[in-house]
Design a protein around this motif. Structure first.
Motif, PDB file in Angstrom:
ATOM      1  N   UNK A 196       0.823  -1.207   0.000  1.00  0.00           N
ATOM      2  CA  UNK A 196       0.000   0.000   0.000  1.00  0.00           C
ATOM      3  C   UNK A 196       0.861   1.262   0.000  1.00  0.00           C
ATOM      4  N   UNK A 197       1.953   1.226   0.710  1.00  0.00           N
ATOM      5  CA  UNK A 197       2.843   2.397   0.726  1.00  0.00           C
ATOM      6  C   UNK A 197       3.325   2.715  -0.678  1.00  0.00           C
ATOM      7  N   UNK A 198       3.772   1.685  -1.403  1.00  0.00           N
ATOM      8  CA  UNK A 198       4.182   1.897  -2.794  1.00  0.00           C
ATOM      9  C   UNK A 198       3.020   2.439  -3.624  1.00  0.00           C
ATOM     10  N   UNK A 199       1.841   1.813  -3.451  1.00  0.00           N
ATOM     11  CA  UNK A 199       0.680   2.221  -4.248  1.00  0.00           C
ATOM     12  C   UNK A 199       0.302   3.670  -3.963  1.00  0.00           C
ATOM     13  N   UNK A 200       0.318   4.063  -2.694  1.00  0.00           N
ATOM     14  CA  UNK A 200      -0.058   5.433  -2.348  1.00  0.00           C
ATOM     15  C   UNK A 200       0.961   6.435  -2.885  1.00  0.00           C
ATOM     16  N   UNK A 201       2.212   6.070  -2.881  1.00  0.00           N
ATOM     17  CA  UNK A 201       3.229   6.958  -3.449  1.00  0.00           C
ATOM     18  C   UNK A 201       3.069   7.093  -4.963  1.00  0.00           C
ATOM     19  N   UNK A 222      -7.153  -0.562  11.629  1.00  0.00           N
ATOM     20  CA  UNK A 222      -6.729   0.731  12.170  1.00  0.00           C
ATOM     21  C   UNK A 222      -5.378   1.142  11.580  1.00  0.00           C
ATOM     22  N   UNK A 223      -4.460   0.155  11.453  1.00  0.00           N
ATOM     23  CA  UNK A 223      -3.152   0.475  10.876  1.00  0.00           C
ATOM     24  C   UNK A 223      -3.254   0.829   9.395  1.00  0.00           C
ATOM     25  N   UNK A 224      -4.072   0.068   8.652  1.00  0.00           N
ATOM     26  CA  UNK A 224      -4.266   0.371   7.236  1.00  0.00           C
ATOM     27  C   UNK A 224      -4.919   1.741   7.055  1.00  0.00           C
ATOM     28  N   UNK A 225      -5.876   2.044   7.915  1.00  0.00           N
ATOM     29  CA  UNK A 225      -6.568   3.328   7.801  1.00  0.00           C
ATOM     30  C   UNK A 225      -5.654   4.496   8.128  1.00  0.00           C
TER      31      UNK A 225
END
Length: 347
Positions: free
Chosen positions: A258-263, A300-303
């Motif tokens: 997700x970090x890669x995707x959000x970047x 909660x962590x993903x959000x």
């Protein structure tokens, strides 16, 4: 860019108040049904077991989600009473009814289910899973593209948002190891296919990671640059908002993905197994499963990650800075209701 009233409202319903998608998937076929069959020692999973699992997922997890994805045969009736009214609702029109051939899978709707039915039961969006890989036979490819076009038209006719997910898959007889070696290449080939990625009528893409989903490198580590480049390459060709699916990744790997995707500009997630698979492993011990879900902090962590890094859906480049409902203004009623209203004296 302009968007119809129903599709605009649907996207708003699926996102949180800040425009980010935090969506829980509980429509899965194999990941839920097959373990139940195995642990019960039966050829078919009992409806009561599947329904109980899906109701529990809703009861324990949906409060953390901006929207939930349900399937028609089991999920909707079992879980809908445990879903808060504010939560957006995505309903699949296909579920375990695809045709398997030697040269590829052919997607189909659940008999009697389409965009109109999903709209009637309160759905904010239709989701289809388009089984797709580039090396299928010509008749399979033609069927899949025709199926996608038919769903596009039905969603437009009912003015309901369309969430398009495509998944690569093994051919009959293709070993798990061979498929695993080819999966990333197949995903990248599908993402480059102009028919699948044609944005006409599509409102949100649900995409597989373009890299391996296990042992994902640290996004800030020395191996992160190559992974980020893969996500960036994919993002350049996505002409609508998009979310990432977990694809069987564990929670830590999914957070890295997700970090890669959000970047790269992703607008949220639509995930299931990364969130609830650990707790579901306790089945048929329903008490242990419920305790595992209740104690989990995965969503909660993903959000928190989504709040920090994801772009709101209305900030996607496709809107060119403006999300404009059309029709709108003084002529809205006549334009949206049809020409028969154009002469009504209602002002």
């Amino acid at each position: 860019m302009k968007i119809s009233p129903g599709k605009l409202w649907g996207l708003r319903r699926l996102a949180d108040d800040n425009g980010r998608f935090k969506m829980l998937a509980m429509d899965q076929t194999g990941p839920i049904v097959n373990p139940i069959k195995e642990k019960r020692g039966l050829d078919q999973a009992p409806y009561t077991d599947i329904a109980a699992v899906k109701a529990m997922l809703a009861r324990q997890l949906v409060r953390h989600a901006s929207a939930v994805l349900l399937d028609p045969p089991f999920g909707y009736a079992a879980a809908i009473n445990d879903i808060p009214a504010r939560t957006g609702l995505v309903v699949g029109s296909e579920w375990a009814v695809w045709e398997v051939t030697e040269t590829g899978r052919k997607s189909r709707n659940v008999p009697g289910w389409d965009a109109g039915v999903i709209r009637r039961i309160g759905g904010d969006a239709v989701k289809i899973n388009l089984w797709f890989r580039s090396d299928v036979s010509a008749d399979v490819r033609s069927h899949q593209i025709d199926y996608l076009d038919s769903v596009r038209k039905a969603c437009e006719a009912n003015d309901i948002a369309l969430v398009l997910e495509f998944l690569v898959y093994p051919f009959p007889g293709e070993s798990a190891d061979v498929f695993a070696e080819r999966r990333v290449a197949l995903v990248l080939e599908a993402l480059a296919d102009s028919d699948v990625m044609n944005p006409a009528g599509v409102d949100l893409y649900k995409l597989e990671p373009p890299v391996a989903v296990h042992n994902v490198p640290d996004p800030d580590g020395p191996e992160g640059a190559a992974v980020q480049a893969a996500f960036d390459r994919v993002a350049r060709g996505i002409l609508r908002p998009w979310v990432l699916l977990s694809g069987g990744a564990n929670p830590d790997d999914f957070q890295r993905l997700l970090t890669y995707a959000y970047r790269s500009g992703a607008n949220g997630y639509l995930a299931g197994r990364a969130i609830w698979a650990d707790a579901f492993s306790h089945f048929p011990d329903m008490k242990a499963m419920e305790e595992g879900l209740a104690q989990s902090d995965i969503m909660e962590r993903l959000n928190a990650l989504t709040d920090r890094l994801a772009a709101p859906w209305n900030a996607h480049k496709c809107w060119a800075g403006v999300v404009e409902m059309s029709p709108s203004g003084r002529d809205f009623v006549a334009a949206y209701g049809g020409d028969n209203l154009s002469t009504c004296n209602i002002y």
